[in-house]
Design an enzyme around this catalytic site. Structure first.
Site, PDB file in Angstrom:
ATOM      1  N   GLU A 130       9.753   1.706  10.816  1.00 17.15           N
ATOM      2  CA  GLU A 130      10.715   3.040  10.581  1.00 17.15           C
ATOM      3  C   GLU A 130       9.894   4.273  10.599  1.00 17.15           C
ATOM      4  O   GLU A 130       9.120   4.485   9.837  1.00 17.15           O
ATOM      5  CB  GLU A 130      11.457   2.698   9.353  1.00 17.15           C
ATOM      6  CG  GLU A 130      12.202   1.529   9.212  1.00 17.15           C
ATOM      7  CD  GLU A 130      13.442   1.649  10.353  1.00 17.15           C
ATOM      8  OE1 GLU A 130      13.732   2.605  10.829  1.00 17.15           O
ATOM      9  OE2 GLU A 130      14.054   0.439  10.747  1.00 17.15           O
ATOM     10  N   CYS A 183      13.448  11.370   6.632  1.00 17.06           N
ATOM     11  CA  CYS A 183      13.193  11.162   7.986  1.00 17.06           C
ATOM     12  C   CYS A 183      14.570  11.339   8.688  1.00 17.06           C
ATOM     13  O   CYS A 183      14.721  11.704   9.939  1.00 17.06           O
ATOM     14  CB  CYS A 183      13.010   9.441   8.084  1.00 17.06           C
ATOM     15  SG  CYS A 183      14.299   8.475   7.097  1.00 17.06           S
ATOM     16  N   GLU A 205       9.228  16.778  14.728  1.00 14.64           N
ATOM     17  CA  GLU A 205       9.778  16.619  13.487  1.00 14.64           C
ATOM     18  C   GLU A 205       9.321  18.034  12.569  1.00 14.64           C
ATOM     19  O   GLU A 205       7.691  18.016  12.567  1.00 14.64           O
ATOM     20  CB  GLU A 205       9.287  15.196  12.800  1.00 14.64           C
ATOM     21  CG  GLU A 205       9.952  15.000  11.440  1.00 14.64           C
ATOM     22  CD  GLU A 205       9.647  13.760  11.073  1.00 14.64           C
ATOM     23  OE1 GLU A 205       8.377  13.498  11.016  1.00 14.64           O
ATOM     24  OE2 GLU A 205      10.401  12.779  10.504  1.00 14.64           O
ATOM     25  N   LYS A 211       0.906  -1.072   0.063  1.00 16.24           N
ATOM     26  CA  LYS A 211      -0.157  -0.034  -0.087  1.00 16.24           C
ATOM     27  C   LYS A 211       1.015   1.297   0.141  1.00 16.24           C
ATOM     28  O   LYS A 211       1.557   1.452   1.024  1.00 16.24           O
ATOM     29  CB  LYS A 211      -0.828  -0.062   1.231  1.00 16.24           C
ATOM     30  CG  LYS A 211      -2.292   0.717   1.116  1.00 16.24           C
ATOM     31  CD  LYS A 211      -2.213   2.035   0.887  1.00 16.24           C
ATOM     32  CE  LYS A 211      -2.081   3.080   2.191  1.00 16.24           C
ATOM     33  NZ  LYS A 211      -1.745   4.473   1.729  1.00 16.24           N
TER      34      LYS A 211
HETATM   35  P1  NAD Z   1       2.123   9.041   7.327  1.00 20.21           P
HETATM   36  O1  NAD Z   1       2.314   8.117   8.583  1.00 20.21           O
HETATM   37  O2  NAD Z   1       1.267   9.837   7.160  1.00 20.21           O
HETATM   38  O3  NAD Z   1       1.637   7.836   6.164  1.00 20.21           O
HETATM   39  C1  NAD Z   1       2.414   6.568   5.980  1.00 20.21           C
HETATM   40  C2  NAD Z   1       1.736   5.417   5.152  1.00 20.21           C
HETATM   41  O4  NAD Z   1       0.789   5.064   6.280  1.00 20.21           O
HETATM   42  C3  NAD Z   1       0.857   6.177   3.978  1.00 20.21           C
HETATM   43  O5  NAD Z   1       0.771   5.092   2.957  1.00 20.21           O
HETATM   44  C4  NAD Z   1      -0.442   6.285   4.777  1.00 20.21           C
HETATM   45  O6  NAD Z   1      -1.582   6.153   3.861  1.00 20.21           O
HETATM   46  C5  NAD Z   1      -0.508   4.953   5.595  1.00 20.21           C
HETATM   47  N1  NAD Z   1      -1.536   5.192   6.746  1.00 20.21           N
HETATM   48  C6  NAD Z   1      -1.909   6.525   7.202  1.00 20.21           C
HETATM   49  N2  NAD Z   1      -2.997   6.143   8.368  1.00 20.21           N
HETATM   50  C7  NAD Z   1      -2.760   4.751   8.612  1.00 20.21           C
HETATM   51  C8  NAD Z   1      -3.581   3.727   9.351  1.00 20.21           C
HETATM   52  N3  NAD Z   1      -4.165   4.265  10.430  1.00 20.21           N
HETATM   53  N4  NAD Z   1      -3.144   2.557   9.341  1.00 20.21           N
HETATM   54  C9  NAD Z   1      -2.233   2.018   8.241  1.00 20.21           C
HETATM   55  N5  NAD Z   1      -1.488   2.905   7.394  1.00 20.21           N
HETATM   56  C10 NAD Z   1      -2.003   4.059   7.430  1.00 20.21           C
HETATM   57  O7  NAD Z   1       3.548   9.476   6.903  1.00 20.21           O
HETATM   58  P2  NAD Z   1       3.815  10.158   5.434  1.00 20.21           P
HETATM   59  O8  NAD Z   1       3.442  11.780   5.892  1.00 20.21           O
HETATM   60  O9  NAD Z   1       3.429   9.370   4.373  1.00 20.21           O
HETATM   61  O10 NAD Z   1       5.374  10.136   5.818  1.00 20.21           O
HETATM   62  C11 NAD Z   1       6.350  11.180   6.483  1.00 20.21           C
HETATM   63  C12 NAD Z   1       6.660  10.522   7.572  1.00 20.21           C
HETATM   64  O11 NAD Z   1       7.437   9.155   7.335  1.00 20.21           O
HETATM   65  C13 NAD Z   1       7.830  11.205   8.378  1.00 20.21           C
HETATM   66  O12 NAD Z   1       7.353  11.468   9.648  1.00 20.21           O
HETATM   67  C14 NAD Z   1       8.858  10.492   8.243  1.00 20.21           C
HETATM   68  O13 NAD Z   1       9.997  10.669   9.287  1.00 20.21           O
HETATM   69  C15 NAD Z   1       8.416   9.210   8.157  1.00 20.21           C
HETATM   70  N6  NAD Z   1       9.776   8.422   7.280  1.00 20.21           N
HETATM   71  C16 NAD Z   1      10.456   7.568   7.973  1.00 20.21           C
HETATM   72  C17 NAD Z   1      11.462   6.821   7.318  1.00 20.21           C
HETATM   73  C18 NAD Z   1      12.511   5.905   8.147  1.00 20.21           C
HETATM   74  O14 NAD Z   1      13.004   5.035   7.612  1.00 20.21           O
HETATM   75  N7  NAD Z   1      12.390   6.170   9.508  1.00 20.21           N
HETATM   76  C19 NAD Z   1      11.708   6.998   6.182  1.00 20.21           C
HETATM   77  C20 NAD Z   1      10.746   7.961   5.251  1.00 20.21           C
HETATM   78  C21 NAD Z   1       9.730   8.508   6.134  1.00 20.21           C
END
Ligand code: NAD
Length: 474
Positions: A245, A279, A373, A171
């Site tokens: 992550e 991230c 963040e 997804k």
């Molecule tokens: P997000 O948590 O809003 O969404 C991530 C994914 O989760 C999306 O596909 C979203 O549709 C899905 N999602 C949202 N709610 C959900 C739920 N209740 N259940 C299951 N899936 C759900 O994050 P974002 O805005 O897409 O990305 C930015 C964040 O990602 C930042 O906090 C960044 O630090 C983090 N990030 C971490 C890493 C790492 O390796 N640590 C790498 C890249 C990004």
């Protein structure tokens, strides 16, 4: 409207509800994806479950060969994929190529380390017994990914899952789902058994349906800490394995004896690569008294040199931010900090989704920009009395992804590598750093359940089984 990829077929979604994909470059709607519902997700998980046996019966060599076929597809379509990443995510084209190159070059590690995921022969404490361990998959795996690395982040988990025989339901993020269609096409054209890779698109509710499906045994989630923690709670009810992550508030410490120019250069890259939407981006700079003024000046000078503009144009350093929601947070953090006494040394102007990289001085630990963040092109500088205080400030965070220190002292470098609470520590290098064979992951609320990257990723996606044979006493 695009389709879903389930059980080796391109299929229409159950409902005709769609989500527009908007390019942050100019606000143009570039495509529409289906919002998959419970029924679509259920079908994809059934397909994954049914493919499990066949995938496990393949040899590790055969699964590695599938990954090689997938990589061939990425190589053949690299220009198209890199441009698409820029169009849907907004990062400059040269950064999109860094992303495609990374996936293409690291695929060998996943494919071939997967073959070498040996168990151990364990000396038995009893006579006439032969004992060993083997690594086994968990079962159907949900890969849920964020928008900031549409190929690289899901790529590592999908490669690892397939190499270790966990069938996948993927997804992607709703903001950048189009690159995911290339991943699905690559598997579609490979010799992977039907159902071993599935793509469902949609927003958070689609992800939530997937996480709630009781046949999902492994969840490889990359995204925000808030969502990751929600997923962990749901998964805990049936003890599904989570590899999480999540977010960060990563520091770079600069000590009095540092090479100021080199430190400033590394900070500016760390804070502004992908418009700060990484991230492990540099989210805090902690400078000791003696270096503070010179460092702030050098950071401002280099930040002002960054070219903000169309990410498809050669020479652009910083493209648009991905969405208003993400930009809003950065703007709010900067405004609130200034309201509480921080000094804006440069930047901080918006033009649509474009945001001029900001440098903030006189930042204190109580400010949101120093605690939460920001995820934007913002460099907050915090002053520390001395080395010990710099370490204490760095460690006073609920996050702990990656940290860096700039110093000429070998003793300080070793000491800091021990004391910094982070999944990775880099000396005289930006903290916004990763490479193929190093593990990647966080301490504290930045992550749990294992590590990304080559053999670490493969180990995190497998469980250990003990086997003992009694060949004498019966
Ligand atoms: P997000 O948590 O809003 O969404 C991530 C994914 O989760 C999306 O596909 C979203 O549709 C899905 N999602 C949202 N709610 C959900 C739920 N209740 N259940 C299951 N899936 C759900 O994050 P974002 O805005 O897409 O990305 C930015 C964040 O990602 C930042 O906090 C960044 O630090 C983090 N990030 C971490 C890493 C790492 O390796 N640590 C790498 C890249 C990004």
């Amino acid at each position: 409207m695009r389709q879903l990829y389930i059980d080796g077929q391109w299929v229409d979604a159950d409902s005709d509800e769609g989500i527009d994909v908007v390019s942050p470059i100019d606000g143009e709607v570039i495509d529409t994806i289906p919002a998959a519902n419970d029924r679509d997700v259920g079908k994809a998980v059934v397909a994954a479950r049914e493919a499990e046996r066949e995938l496990r019966e393949m040899t590790a060599f055969e699964r590695a060969a599938v990954l090689d076929e997938v990589t061939d597809y990425f190589e053949e379509h690299e220009d198209e994929i890199a441009e698409l990443i820029t169009r849907e995510e907004g990062k400059p084209l040269h950064e999109s190529y860094e992303e495609t190159e990374y996936v293409i070059s690291s695929s060998d590690d996943y494919a071939h380390d997967g073959i070498r995921l040996f168990g151990d022969v364990v000396p038995s404490e009893h006579r006439g017994r032969f004992a060993y361990t083997q690594r086994e998959p968990y079962g159907p795996c949900a890969v849920i990914s964020p928008w900031n690395f549409p190929l690289e982040v899901p790529g590592g988990s999908i490669y690892s899952a397939i190499a270790t025989a966990n069938p996948v339901v993927f997804k992607p993020a709703e903001e950048t789902p189009l690159t995911a269609y290339h991943i699905a096409k690559a598997f579609d054209q490979s010799s992977l058994p039907d159902g071993a890779f599935n793509l469902v698109t949609g927003a958070g509710d689609t992800g939530a349906s997937l996480v709630a499906d009781e046949d999902i045994r492994l969840i490889a989630f990359t995204g925000s800490t808030a969502v990751g923690q929600e997923i962990a709670k749901v998964a805990a009810e049936r003890n599904a394995q989570c590899l999480l992550e999540m977010g960060g508030k990563d520091p770079i410490l600069v000590l009095d004896d540092a090479d100021v120019d080199h430190a400033a250069e590394s900070i500016v890259v760390g804070s502004n690569w992908n418009a700060g939407q990484v991230c492990c981006g540099t989210e805090r700079v902690i400078a000791t008294e003696g270096v503070h003024d010179a460092l702030a000046e050098a950071v401002v000078e280099k930040t002002r040199e960054l070219v903000v503009g169309d990410p498809l144009e050669e020479g652009t350093d910083v493209g648009p931010m991905v969405s208003e929601r993400i930009q809003r947070k950065a703007v709010d953090h900067v405004e609130a900090a200034v309201g509480e006494g921080a000094t804006l040394l440069t930047g901080g102007e918006t033009d649509g989704l474009y945001y001029t990289p900001a440098v903030l001085d006189d930042v204190t630990e109580s400010m949101e920009v120093a605690r939460e963040e920001t995820f934007g092109p913002v460099t907050p500088i915090i002053r520390a009395r001395d080395y010990d205080e710099a370490i204490e400030i760095a460690n006073r965070s609920r996050y702990g992804l990656q940290a860096a220190i700039f110093t000429d002292s070998l003793a300080r470098a070793h000491d800091a590598a021990n004391r910094l609470k982070a999944g990775g520590v880099f000396v005289n290098e930006t903290n916004n750093y990763w490479e193929r064979l190093l593990p990647f992951g966080g301490y504290g609320e930045s992550g749990s359940g294992g590590r990304y990257g080559s053999k670490w990723h493969l180990e995190s996606m497998t469980q250990v089984k003990a086997v003992m044979m009694n060949y004498r006493d019966y």
